[in-house]
Design an enzyme around this catalytic site. Sequence first.
Site, PDB file in Angstrom:
ATOM      1  CB  THR A   1      -0.895   0.035   1.246  1.00 36.47           C
ATOM      2  OG1 THR A   1      -0.092   0.361   2.399  1.00 36.47           O
ATOM      3  CG2 THR A   1      -1.587  -1.303   1.475  1.00 36.47           C
TER       4      THR A   1
ATOM      5  CE  LYS B   1       9.801   5.325  -6.798  1.00 33.65           C
ATOM      6  NZ  LYS B   1       9.479   5.235  -8.247  1.00 33.65           N
TER       7      LYS B   1
ATOM      8  CG  ASP C   1       6.789   7.783  -6.163  1.00 30.68           C
ATOM      9  OD1 ASP C   1       7.364   7.401  -7.194  1.00 30.68           O
ATOM     10  OD2 ASP C   1       6.486   7.004  -5.233  1.00 30.68           O
TER      11      ASP C   1
ATOM     12  N   GLY D   1       5.316  -0.461 -13.339  1.00 31.53           N
ATOM     13  CA  GLY D   1       4.539  -1.602 -13.817  1.00 31.53           C
ATOM     14  C   GLY D   1       4.317  -2.604 -12.714  1.00 31.53           C
TER      15      GLY D   1
ATOM     16  CB  VAL E   1      14.307   2.562  -4.677  1.00 33.06           C
ATOM     17  CG1 VAL E   1      15.121   3.361  -5.686  1.00 33.06           C
ATOM     18  CG2 VAL E   1      14.054   3.389  -3.423  1.00 33.06           C
TER      19      VAL E   1
ATOM     20  CG  LEU F   1      15.533  -1.557 -12.108  1.00 32.92           C
ATOM     21  CD1 LEU F   1      15.845  -0.132 -12.537  1.00 32.92           C
ATOM     22  CD2 LEU F   1      16.088  -2.554 -13.107  1.00 32.92           C
TER      23      LEU F   1
END
Length: 803
Positions: A542, A669, A665, A784, A596, A600
């Site tokens: 969430t 990160k 956002d 994604g 983050v 990756l």
Amino acid sequence: MTSARQLHKFGGSSLANPECYKRVANILKEYSSPADLVVVSAAGSTTNRLIEWISALEKDGRIAHEILQELRQFQIKLIDELLPEEKAQPLLELINQEFMALGEINFPVTEVMRASILGHGEVWSSRLLAALLSYLDMEAVQLDSRDFLRAERGAQPEVDRGRSLPLLKEKLAQHGKLRVVITGFMARNDAGETVLLGRNGSDYSATVIGALAEASRVTIWSDVAGVYSADPRKVTDACLLPLLRLDEASELARLAAPVLHSRTLQPVAQSAMDLSLRCSYQPESGSTRIERVLASGRGAKIITSLDEVLLIQIHFGAGHDFTRLESDLMRSLTRAQLQPLAMQSQPDQGLVSLAYTAEIAASAMTYLQDTAVGAEIKLREGYSMVAAVGAGVTINPNHCYGFYQKLKNAPVEFISEADSGLSLVAILRKTNVAELVVDVHSQLFQAQKRVAIALCGKGNIGSSWLELFAEQKAELEKRRGMSFDLVAVVDSQTYWLDLNGIDPTQAITRFEDESVVNDGQAWLHTLAHQTDYHEVVVMDVTASAELASQYEAIAEHGMHLICANKVAGSASTQDYQRVVNAFDKTGRHWLYNATVGAGLPVNYAIRDLRNSGDQITAVSGIFSGTLSWLFQQFDGSVPFTDLVDLAWQQGLTEPDPRSDLDGSDVMRKLVIVARESGLEIEPESVKVESLVPDELKDLSTDDFFDKGKVLNELLSERLAKAQKQGKVLRYIARLSRDGKATVGVEALSPDHALANLLPCDNVFAIESKWYKDNPLVIKGPGAGRSVTAGALQSDLNRLSNLI
């Protein structure tokens, strides 16, 4: 020599009969390339039969003659069945000449003669395999290891690599792209005499040759697939270990496990080559790869044992400086490569007890008699050993308790804990070791650990993870030897909890019917007090600040946490540190790679660099897959908000796209990356350029799109200015070592590393003490549901290694 070369080593059991030779040839056809090296042991029990023959020479010449003739017939049969007559004839002539020469040897046999005799088995097997490979259109040549390996006699002869390397280079240069089949087990000294390399000498010579030849990989093929949790001949449910740490493998080898030898591993530790153990009888049945990593361990992985152990007792007597004498003794034994399996020190009696294998005990006894002047030394027979091996075993309370518990009624002489924390070793007076191994293995490993998972968030990412988890569950359980059950699905209003397990394929469709009102506490309280599972993992996908505020409670309840939620990781230093301390204090784990870069491994890479001694000096990049996509598409032909609308419809943005556009956002990160980099940073100190004009902040989502003209005009002006300079716009995050952190739109050259990306890609350029002039770049999809779900599954897989 070439680094692409590999080396394959085959033991005697892999060459036991003609079918085995054919199988080895097929393996080399499938798994090797021209110019690869092959090291072989003597076929089957050839070396043991030669030892029996030497022994029989002293006692009964008739028996000795029979043994030699049986061995000759065995070797001839191998040649006859593997090669056509014209190919076999030269080998048969050589074999007959060699056996005639052996038949002329009379007792007594000197040590020099004995070594030369025992080397025949390797010569025969290497010569035959080279001929067989050539016959099967895999051109090969035989090479005697004595032509280049140099070593001097000793209890554990060591290959002199400095003298051996130029000789090997010269030999390999002569053979070009041919497969070279090399004898194992043997070297030559300065006097030109054969020097045998001792127990498992062929494996040792294989890794030494592999290191000298700069092989990329050495594979040791034998009759077992690798290292098991116990001897599978004694423990039917022993499991193959696909990965084993080098220090654990070395400890196992030190304890004389038959599948490994400590000297075999020395060249591996001192080179860049990989080492794998595989089964020549079933090449696809699995393998064990030895890893050069020294991560923290959790406890025992292997139970090993020995039936024949001898005890050397050294009594220094009263009136001596026992501590100094003991210390000098152990240093001296280490220098002589005569470290014991285990030791017991009894200062009050002036006594040190050292356990050795039968093979090493005689050499150790001779050495001690020469060096421990004034001490009374006794050799005692009739002992055995059981050991639990694994990093952290000595500090794992369950494994220590289980080990001692199962041995409490056994005739234990003493139990030794390795200083390295890698083993618990029990030396026992002669007993049924096989039965003890089964009991200890069952106590430590049989009970399968059960892991419960509570998923918080069932939106796009949560749904994707459920699909991935359903696909991967069986494989994960098989690989880890644990069970993983989804027991709860939680959203902001309701939750469904079932300690019997929830089918992940049915979790979404049945949620509405099965869920109850969520007061924010009940599901957590239930999981905190359940007794059905050994471990509980909360997975937070969430963006909830309320759930993030419960992270401390999750840790205090003894649960682990995996999250894509950035709130706690980017909170104030005080709040963030409170969460970190809570997990540290309880020994639970908080993994957040998905916060983050989606899938990756950004956090992993930064953490590994720091743990390796590097220092991060700067990080820059495009941290938002959504903004990456938007600015890749934004060329002025389509209004910016139309692109935002399209991304929103495709699920590339947050439910309210302004959460992406306002830079918050990316800021979160950047704060997380900064903290992983070792910087103390407050969220407020990050300079953030928001793409949401003030007049659009408080509107509904629909009104935001309807009135987006103001944003379009602002960005169109920025774009036009950049295009005049031949540049493109990108949304960049930057962090420097002085703590300066910025997030905003920048104009970059189209071929700039941060500009030349695929849509949705993230890129992270990490500068450090080691990557000063050429940054470490991590690039790939940064948005994604699938890649983020993959990051969560990766963290679950990593957590399973830690618990």
